[in-house]
Design a protein around this motif. Structure first.
Motif, mmCIF file in Angstrom:
data_model
loop_
_atom_site.group_PDB
_atom_site.id
_atom_site.type_symbol
_atom_site.label_atom_id
_atom_site.label_comp_id
_atom_site.label_asym_id
_atom_site.label_seq_id
_atom_site.Cartn_x
_atom_site.Cartn_y
_atom_site.Cartn_z
ATOM 1 N N GLY A 1 38.720 42.170 41.221
ATOM 2 C CA GLY A 1 39.612 43.163 40.760
ATOM 3 C C GLY A 1 40.744 43.306 41.709
ATOM 4 O O GLY A 1 41.563 44.360 41.832
ATOM 5 N N ARG B 1 42.224 45.754 28.677
ATOM 6 C CA ARG B 1 42.024 45.623 30.079
ATOM 7 C C ARG B 1 41.072 44.494 30.589
ATOM 8 O O ARG B 1 39.946 44.150 29.777
ATOM 9 N N ASN B 2 41.129 43.687 31.544
ATOM 10 C CA ASN B 2 40.419 42.669 32.053
ATOM 11 C C ASN B 2 40.697 41.346 31.053
ATOM 12 O O ASN B 2 39.493 40.768 30.640
ATOM 13 N N TYR C 1 43.995 42.295 41.627
ATOM 14 C CA TYR C 1 44.921 42.109 40.678
ATOM 15 C C TYR C 1 46.245 42.091 41.349
ATOM 16 O O TYR C 1 47.189 41.216 41.003
ATOM 17 N N LEU D 1 40.554 38.110 40.224
ATOM 18 C CA LEU D 1 40.078 38.559 38.880
ATOM 19 C C LEU D 1 38.930 39.266 39.050
ATOM 20 O O LEU D 1 38.554 40.476 38.695
ATOM 21 N N ALA E 1 46.045 43.169 35.377
ATOM 22 C CA ALA E 1 45.118 44.102 34.972
ATOM 23 C C ALA E 1 44.868 44.110 33.528
ATOM 24 O O ALA E 1 43.727 44.426 32.958
#
Length: 185
Positions: A73, A135-136, A75, A70, A112
């Motif tokens: 990034g 997001r995130n 994913y 994570l 994501a």
């Protein structure tokens, strides 16, 4: 908690969570699976016989992976999928005034983002439809990272007066103007 199996008003709900390597690269594996008939909650909650409660909530969500995926990034290396769905929910309680209807709602999980694909709600004559995403969300909940999102709300009609709680208490406008002020004699 490694595993929790329970019955909620006769419906099986299964949840599990496993955490490892917390100090180096946290690994999480968790799931939530259940299908709940909302009307059956009348058997376990203090709800009046005159009140209406119906609909269905279905959850089938699984996540698994390392925090480093994570953070970077990546994913594609973190597994998160499933959804929580609401179908035909109706809540009508005398004290609320207007009934709340959610004919359809769907929250979809991906590594994501959480995607609110649909959320339709009706209260009296008022209606709202919402779609959006967060997001995130995993980085936020598991590693105190920044979460961002968007939400689009549309309506064909909103009757604000009908959404306000009904009150029998009469308030003198002079009391509102002087609230919090002390009188010195």
């Amino acid at each position: 908690m490694s595993r929790c199996d329970m019955n909620v008003a006769g419906a099986p709900v299964n949840a599990s969570a496993y955490l490892a390597t917390l100090m180096s690269d946290p690994y999480v594996k968790a799931s939530l699976v259940g299908d709940l008939d909302i009307a059956s909650l009348k058997d376990v909650l203090p709800i009046s016989k005159e009140d209406a409660l119906q609909g269905r909530v279905n959850a089938n969500v699984k996540i698994e992976g390392n925090m480093s995926s994570l953070v970077k990034g990546r994913y594609d290396l973190f597994h998160a999928d499933g959804s929580i769905n609401i179908d035909g929910l109706l809540l009508s309680v005398k004290e609320m005034g207007a009934a709340v209807e959610i004919p359809k709602a769907q929250l979809v999980f991906a590594p994501a983002a959480l995607e609110l694909r649909s959320f339709d709600v009706k209260m009296g004559e008022s209606d709202l439809s919402m779609v959006g995403d967060l997001r995130n969300y995993l980085g936020y909940f598991l590693n105190d990272q920044t979460m961002k999102g968007s939400l689009k709300i549309t309506s064909s009609y909103i009757d604000v007066a009908s959404l306000m709680p009904k009150s029998e208490e009469v308030v003198d406008p002079a009391d509102i103007d002087n609230a919090g002020k002390e009188q010195v004699e």
